[in-house]
Design an enzyme around this catalytic site. Structure first.
Site, short mmCIF file in Angstrom:
data_model
loop_
_atom_site.label_atom_id
_atom_site.label_comp_id
_atom_site.label_asym_id
_atom_site.label_seq_id
_atom_site.Cartn_x
_atom_site.Cartn_y
_atom_site.Cartn_z
N ARG A 11 18.38 59.65 50.33
CA ARG A 11 19.42 60.22 49.45
C ARG A 11 20.56 60.86 50.23
NH1 ARG A 11 14.75 62.32 46.85
NH2 ARG A 11 14.10 61.01 45.09
N LYS B 269 34.68 56.35 50.73
CA LYS B 269 34.21 55.22 49.93
C LYS B 269 33.33 54.32 50.77
CE LYS B 269 37.75 54.49 46.40
NZ LYS B 269 38.65 53.44 45.84
N GLU C 155 48.94 48.88 55.04
CA GLU C 155 48.44 50.05 54.30
C GLU C 155 49.19 51.32 54.72
OE1 GLU C 155 46.36 50.20 51.76
OE2 GLU C 155 45.18 48.36 51.81
N LYS D 122 46.66 60.45 53.12
CA LYS D 122 45.47 60.00 52.40
C LYS D 122 44.49 61.16 52.21
CE LYS D 122 41.89 56.64 51.82
NZ LYS D 122 41.32 55.35 52.18
N GLU E 138 38.06 59.74 42.64
CA GLU E 138 38.98 58.80 42.00
C GLU E 138 39.00 58.94 40.49
OE1 GLU E 138 38.39 54.67 43.13
OE2 GLU E 138 40.53 54.38 43.18
N ARG F 179 44.05 59.89 42.88
CA ARG F 179 43.68 58.93 43.92
C ARG F 179 44.11 57.51 43.56
NH1 ARG F 179 38.16 59.20 47.53
NH2 ARG F 179 38.50 57.32 48.72
N ASN G 195 46.25 52.83 44.98
CA ASN G 195 46.20 51.44 44.55
C ASN G 195 47.57 50.78 44.50
OD1 ASN G 195 43.42 51.29 44.27
ND2 ASN G 195 43.49 52.13 42.20
N HIS H 248 48.10 47.16 45.09
CA HIS H 248 46.78 46.54 45.08
C HIS H 248 46.47 45.78 43.80
CE1 HIS H 248 46.24 48.83 48.70
NE2 HIS H 248 45.02 48.37 48.86
N HIS I 113 45.36 42.35 44.71
CA HIS I 113 44.02 41.81 44.45
C HIS I 113 44.11 40.46 43.76
CE1 HIS I 113 41.85 45.93 44.76
NE2 HIS I 113 41.77 45.26 45.89
N HIS J 222 43.65 40.90 53.44
CA HIS J 222 43.85 41.94 52.42
C HIS J 222 45.23 42.59 52.59
CE1 HIS J 222 42.99 45.35 49.76
NE2 HIS J 222 43.36 46.16 50.75
#
Lengths: 336, 336
Positions: A113, A135, A177, A213, A223, A227, A231, A234, A238, A250
């Site tokens: 955990r 993330k 980015e 960031k 998020e 946050r 994106n 993106h 995407h 990407h």
């Protein structure tokens, strides 16, 4: 340079310093069992430098590419930790790009955990973006990052010397980015891209991009709101990435995807920056395929899809676009 | 009765109320896609009652037993969510004992890095203990609960009417954890076990045990310190459980494991309570096998193993016992 990331009892520091990889033991507590996860595309000497500083290193090298971000590879890592008698007091360290980072971070998040995680990013993309924010994830059923956790690292070590072994294409894709971060949050960073050779200022760029960031992540760790500004570029990006089916990186898709989300007056400036970075500014995919993929997993609720828009460098706004409005913007960056 | 669990932005309520299963929609937001996870040992009508209150229920029934707490079953649940187009706004609900709770809770924890989770425990063990606390996990490589997450439920619904379908043995094994809670934190709860028929007071017992557990969890959500008191009876208990290889229930092992950790003057009182509950008070396994298993994963550091001891009902103390001291205590509850 040290960047503090303020997250209460999950706060940590990012060290941006050439040569720090050789002094890994100074920034991380490696006096224990440490699972080091790297991939075949990363020069082996980087992971070995970290291993040399550990009391007991267990080194795992996974195949390069998104295929390693799977539940099967995760299980292998967890079983390796079990076999070596890892306890809650031991740690995991990723050395490489986003694939080892996301995979090893999730292994650290769910073993007993949650145990300590360190990240030593060695690609531009990971250094300017993905190594900070907590993330972690693997892919499942063809969907990227669908299974994972928010699990903050205990420390991030960024040694820009590791970038010398990257291809120009990987460097450029990663810098996309940082351009994004300048557009939504830091006009000076965007101006630097307009004026200077980025590789001559790479530590400054990494630091500025991560500082912004970290600020966003500190105010919205999981998020729920702000946050989402990360994106920017993106949603369409995407969609293009899905249509490109591996032909584009990407960062290249994000580069293209930012253009239609800028105000028309800003687009020539962004296009010039992207061209200087040898990044693409358009592509030739079917607009409906791009739109469909862009809308996937987004709920076009009342009023449309939440989109991040930039009118001038350094600030963003959120606006709902209908699928039709989004399609019209997509068409602008698609070659006939 | 409503028990609030205070965990900042992860706070939630536990409802203890006969018949609340039939009013599930009042306590949980089921106006969305809901993955309901139950097992073959749970009367199907319980999960169906929850499903009937959902806008879109997806019901999965896993085989009964610890075997379902696997990464393979986890993957099945996650793929089921993907197939049904689950988003971040959807939810997972466990209906049953600890197996559906731990498994479904972990699926909710890692799908899209965490979606809402509800728990509807229908066994005594889950109602008095495991449904509150946020621990979720699956087993791997023969080690229980080694892969998981802390993921708090949004609400817990406890309907004591569901206990009528349980065997006496399962009821008793579950009550062992409530006896434990009385011993370490609530003298009145322990006194109730000494004086009354527990099933005539089951809601009062559930509420008291969870109130004390919630207090501990609120002050130590991620088991850094105080929460270790919940391991009272579990160090020796785990050793016995391992030696018993399935012949004894978890709660039965905890029952035996508490005895040597009580002061000698308290042991006759605890033995009397356990006998009234038809719980075992001794067993016949090899003391060295029990000790080895008890020490597994515990670091016997300088001064020994951290143990939870109770001198009188309602309070505990932590003390380091050497493996030799622990063995001497184990021998006291083993038949020759």
């Amino acid at each position: 340079m040290i960047l503090p990331v303020s997250l209460g009892d999950r706060s940590y520091e990012v060290r941006v310093e050439r040569g720090c990889l050789r002094r890994a033991g100074e920034s991380m507590n490696l006096d224990r069992r440490v699972l080091i996860v790297t991939d075949e595309g990363v020069p082996a000497e980087y992971a070995e430098a970290v291993a040399a500083a550990c009391r007991e290193a267990v080194l795992v090298t996974v195949p390069q590419g998104e295929g390693s971000k799977s539940l099967a590879t995760l299980e292998e890592l967890l079983l390796t930790m079990l076999r070596h008698g890892f306890t809650r007091s031991d740690a995991v360290c990723a050395v490489g790009g986003g694939v080892p980072g996301d995979l090893a971070g999730f292994a650290a998040a769910c073993f007993m955990r949650g145990i300590d995680f360190y990240n030593v990013p060695t690609t531009v993309l990971a250094q300017v973006d993905s190594s900070v924010g907590g993330k972690t994830a693997v892919n499942l059923g063809g969907v990227k990052n669908i299974v994972g956790a928010f699990h903050q690292p205990r420390a991030v070590l960024i040694d820009a010397d590791t970038l010398s072994t990257l291809s120009q294409r990987d460097v450029s894709a990663g810098l996309a980015e940082a351009v994004k971060m300048g557009l939504i949050a830091d006009a000076a960073l965007f101006a630097l891209f307009e004026r200077e050779d980025p590789m001559a200022h790479i530590e400054e760029i990494i630091f500025a991009a991560l500082r912004e960031k970290a600020r966003v992540v500190a105010s919205d760790e999981r998020e729920q709101g702000l946050r989402k500004c990360l994106n920017f570029g993106h949603t369409v990006g995407h969609g293009i990435e899905s249509a490109a089916a591996g032909a584009l990186r990407h960062g290249e898709c994000v580069a293209i995807g930012m253009l239609p989300m800028c105000a028309p007056a800003l687009r020539p400036r962004l296009r010039a920056v992207l061209e200087r970075l040898h990044l693409p500014t358009s592509c030739h995919y079917d607009p409906d395929a791009v739109l469909d993929a862009a809308l996937h997993d987004k709920k076009a609720g009342a009023g449309g899809v939440d989109c991040v828009l930039v009118d001038a460098p350094g600030a963003f706004r959120l606006e709902k676009l209908t699928p039709e409005q989004l399609r019209a913007r997509i068409v602008e960056v698609l070659e006939p």
